[in-house]
Write an enzyme that holds these catalytic residues in place. Structure first.
Site, PDB file in Angstrom:
ATOM      1  CE1 TYR A 166      -2.246  -3.226   9.296  1.00 38.74           C
ATOM      2  CE2 TYR A 166      -3.995  -4.458  10.380  1.00 38.74           C
ATOM      3  CZ  TYR A 166      -3.593  -3.521   9.457  1.00 38.74           C
ATOM      4  OH  TYR A 166      -4.523  -2.868   8.685  1.00 38.74           O
ATOM      5  NE  ARG A 180      -5.588   1.473  10.613  1.00 33.39           N
ATOM      6  CZ  ARG A 180      -4.655   1.767   9.713  1.00 33.39           C
ATOM      7  NH1 ARG A 180      -4.030   0.792   9.062  1.00 33.39           N
ATOM      8  NH2 ARG A 180      -4.338   3.023   9.453  1.00 33.39           N
ATOM      9  CD  GLU A 201     -11.353  -0.182   4.265  1.00 39.00           C
ATOM     10  OE1 GLU A 201     -11.047   0.369   3.186  1.00 39.00           O
ATOM     11  OE2 GLU A 201     -12.533  -0.315   4.653  1.00 39.00           O
ATOM     12  CG  ASP A 231      -2.208  -3.125   5.907  1.00 34.82           C
ATOM     13  OD1 ASP A 231      -1.029  -3.488   5.742  1.00 34.82           O
ATOM     14  OD2 ASP A 231      -2.519  -1.955   6.231  1.00 34.82           O
ATOM     15  CG  HIS A 285      -4.754  -8.657  12.833  1.00 29.03           C
ATOM     16  ND1 HIS A 285      -4.746  -9.409  11.692  1.00 29.03           N
ATOM     17  CD2 HIS A 285      -5.513  -7.565  12.568  1.00 29.03           C
ATOM     18  CE1 HIS A 285      -5.471  -8.799  10.764  1.00 29.03           C
ATOM     19  NE2 HIS A 285      -5.958  -7.694  11.274  1.00 29.03           N
ATOM     20  CG  ASP A 294      -7.263  -4.125   7.395  1.00 28.21           C
ATOM     21  OD1 ASP A 294      -7.063  -4.162   6.161  1.00 28.21           O
ATOM     22  OD2 ASP A 294      -6.981  -3.129   8.093  1.00 28.21           O
ATOM     23  CD  GLU A 299      -2.544  -1.505   2.418  1.00 28.74           C
ATOM     24  OE1 GLU A 299      -3.756  -1.539   2.639  1.00 28.74           O
ATOM     25  OE2 GLU A 299      -1.698  -1.907   3.222  1.00 28.74           O
TER      26      GLU A 299
END
Length: 677
Positions: free
Chosen positions: A321, A323, A98, A94, A368, A96, A8
């Protein structure tokens, strides 16, 4: 070119390229490459005649219109060229929702029919090699959940925001998460305005032993109450300033308080009981997103600044990570945390078995690990080459993770009761006996110390010297800080780790809330927006409804329900009907602290209505802080703003002052900031 890896961000791409080496080309997509149209000009020609085109979503079928924003077209063009030359394309955004959606849209734009995902939670050589050995197909359930979230947010925003334009005025917005978060803050603000203080007395005396200590009167005996009645404390009163129902306490007058204090002065008290108990304090779990943002307040960093620093640390390979809503650690991380604790303080610093932590949040995804130092061998903060906010945030994460695997702190707690005439006095003292995890968190150890008490025996007589009695008032509910609002959102199930910081930023950008010091005060516009939504579109500000929507998205991500079923339930059968019925009446609400005064929305902005007159409310005025004199000045046109220098949270990357004192292992100790309002 053998393998193209798409991540990203450029910083992440550079780090990964250096770790993967030859045979890999790593490029950044710069986030999302396709999205719903952001303006009328972005709507493709073939959709412009549709009545729903401006939404970017067909509300009947929930089919989104995806476009490549102008700023991303050059990036997409380059990635297409690289993908055409590559033997293999790995989508490494990532892990997740998104990230999964970014990979999905990239695969569609690059013409990759069977996209392969490479996922990892830390950017280290070992983690990347493990990810290369464990690639997987795209998870279309996660993609569906992200698309459902994006569609519902667009429908709620585009459906609810025009209601605010017509009722409150200005360029305002409503949202699935932001409106519920605003209501939390507005409810606290209204409670402050309704609050009526109650007066109570604190009567204390110094006990002249060695060392001396201070005891407080807890009970007073009388002919009506020979067993004694407790004197009133702050917790005995409601926010309306009256005693809570069923509470039996003695409300002392100032004359009684002074008389009792004078009586105690110079007399001797008798020790009636001494109770010594051992208490333990367990270390806190490793950080999750919300608790890291809360801890950032100690460094005077905003939630966004904390997450910006954490993003840099993750992309630089320093932490995992950032989040996550799970406090769990992998077996490798548990072992390394215990090794670090043993290296710093010896084998006795860790319990026989690793400590396991689980979330108490029923809505947690737990996809996670907790946020921890990256890799299988961790570096102490003085060895990572970081500075400023990045070093401070890394230090928090390192210390919290290592401390989570250390032994309990053990205290001796002593509770002493004394009598002097009709008065009973009490005091508690706590002394750290075994520091345990507090060896690493030395400042917390200082905070945990209570006053030291001498050795006392029942029946012992001790001299008193009374302190002047203190008349106190109960305190209004404290405004949220960014950290405590995130905590409240998490507890209520509003939002997810990836949305907390952005939600706070949106509330401030829209000027619904304003930082006063470190606390979030709700503006006049924020109160009027919350009032309107609560009356006309109550679902979007109700915690249970919003939490249920979040749980529905989790269900889509897990494959338990379909995107279509979720959107039909929450939009077609729910919110769309409420929005359709909503009126655009201008909201008005009374200001409880000012009799006969109201706040009202008008076409020219919020007005103060008082004594039959209506005057514009200056934007600098926080309604909850308004008193009668200021309100009169506004009505008379003589109000002037006080020059108050606002507190400023340090931006990401700006270093804070640290103490030169070092904890064991060379850990820099962040200076504690005053957190009281």
């Amino acid at each position: 070119m053998a393998t193209l890896v798409i991540v990203e961000s450029p910083a992440k791409a550079r780090k990964i390229a250096g770790l993967l080496g030859a045979g890999f080309t790593v490029r950044a997509s710069l986030g999302h490459v396709r999205d719903l149209p952001g303006s009328k000009a972005e709507i493709p020609e073939r959709y412009r005649a549709e009545p729903w085109a401006n939404l970017g979503v067909n509300p009947d079928t929930f089919t989104p219109i995806y476009v490549v924003p102008a700023g991303k077209q050059a990036t997409v063009r380059e990635l297409r060229q690289l993908a055409a030359k590559a033997e293999r394309v790995l989508f490494a955004s990532d892990m997740d929702r998104e990230g999964e959606a970014i990979s999905y849209h990239l695969s569609r734009l690059l013409g990759v029919d069977q996209p392969v995902r490479m996922v990892f939670t830390e950017i280290t050589g070992d983690a990347l090699q493990a990810a290369l050995r464990a690639t997987r197909p795209l998870d279309l359930h996660l993609v569906a959940a992200q698309e459902a979230r994006r569609v519902i947010d667009r429908l709620v925003g585009y459906g609810g925001s025009p209601l605010l334009w017509g009722s409150v005025g200005g360029k305002l917005s409503a949202g699935r998460v932001q409106s519920a978060a605003l209501m939390l803050a507005a409810q606290r603000e209204m409670a402050r305005m309704r609050f009526t203080p109650a007066t109570f007395w604190s009567i204390r005396a110094d006990v002249l032993t060695r060392p001396k200590f201070t005891a407080a009167v807890t009970h007073v005996r009388s002919s009506e109450h020979p067993q004694g009645r407790p004197i009133a404390r702050a917790g005995d009163y409601t926010q309306d300033g009256v005693l809570k129902g069923g509470v039996q306490v003695l409300e002392m007058t100032d004359e009684q308080a002074r008389a009792l204090s004078a009586y105690l002065d110079g007399r001797e008290a008798t020790v009636t009981s001494v109770e010594v108990t051992e208490t333990r304090s367990r270390p806190a779990p490793p950080f999750i997103t919300s608790t890291l943002q809360q801890a950032g307040g100690r460094l005077n960093l905003s939630a966004k600044a904390v997450m910006d620093a954490a993003q840099r640390l993750y992309e630089g390979g320093f932490i995992t990570y950032m989040r996550t809503d799970s406090p769990a650690l992998s077996d490798e991380a548990l072992s390394e945390a215990r090794r670090e604790a043993t290296r710093l303080y010896g084998p006795a610093a860790v319990p026989p078995q690793p400590r396991q932590y689980a979330t108490r949040n029923r809505n947690a995804q737990e996809a996670h690990e907790a946020i921890r130092p990256a890799g299988t061998t961790w570096r102490a903060p003085d060895r990572v080459g970081l500075s400023g906010a990045d070093l401070e945030v890394y230090t928090l994460i390192y210390q919290r993770t290592v401390a989570s695997q250390m032994t309990d702190a053990v205290f001796d707690r002593t509770a002493v009761t004394l009598t002097c005439g009709a008065a009973t006095l009490g005091v508690q003292g706590r002394v750290l006996k075994e520091p345990g995890f507090l060896q690493l968190l030395q400042e917390e150890a200082g905070e945990q110390e209570d006053q030291r008490l001498p050795r006392l025996q029942p029946g012992q007589r001790v001299p008193l010297k009374a302190r002047p009695p203190e008349g106190k008032k109960t305190s209004a509910p404290t405004r949220f800080t960014e950290a405590t609002l995130v905590q409240a959102m998490e507890k209520a199930g509003i939002g997810r780790p990836s949305t907390y910081a952005q939600t706070l930023a949106t509330l401030q950008t829209r000027e619904y809330v304003r930082l006063t010091g470190r606390h979030l005060a709700v503006t006049a516009v924020g109160l009027l927006v919350a009032t309107y939504l609560a009356r006309q579109v109550p679902e979007v500000v109700q915690n249970d409804f919003t939490a249920t929507m979040e749980a529905g998205l989790d269900d889509v991500a897990a494959g338990g329900t379909t995107r279509m079923a979720y959107l039909t339930r929450f939009w077609t059968e729910g919110l769309s009907q409420t929005i359709r019925r909503a009126s655009r009446d201008a909201p008005s609400l009374p200001l409880p602290q000012l009799e006969g005064t109201r706040l009202r929305a008008t076409g020219s902005g919020p007005h103060l209505v008082r004594g039959g007159q209506s005057m514009p409310l200056p934007p600098a005025v926080i309604p909850a802080d308004l008193d009668g004199a200021q309100a009169d000045a506004i009505m008379q046109g003589t109000w002037t703003a006080q020059k108050i220098r606002p507190a400023r949270a340090r931006p990401a990357g700006e270093g804070g002052t640290t103490r030169k004192r070092r904890a064991a292992g060379g850990v820099a100790r962040p200076r504690k900031k005053n957190q009281r309002s």
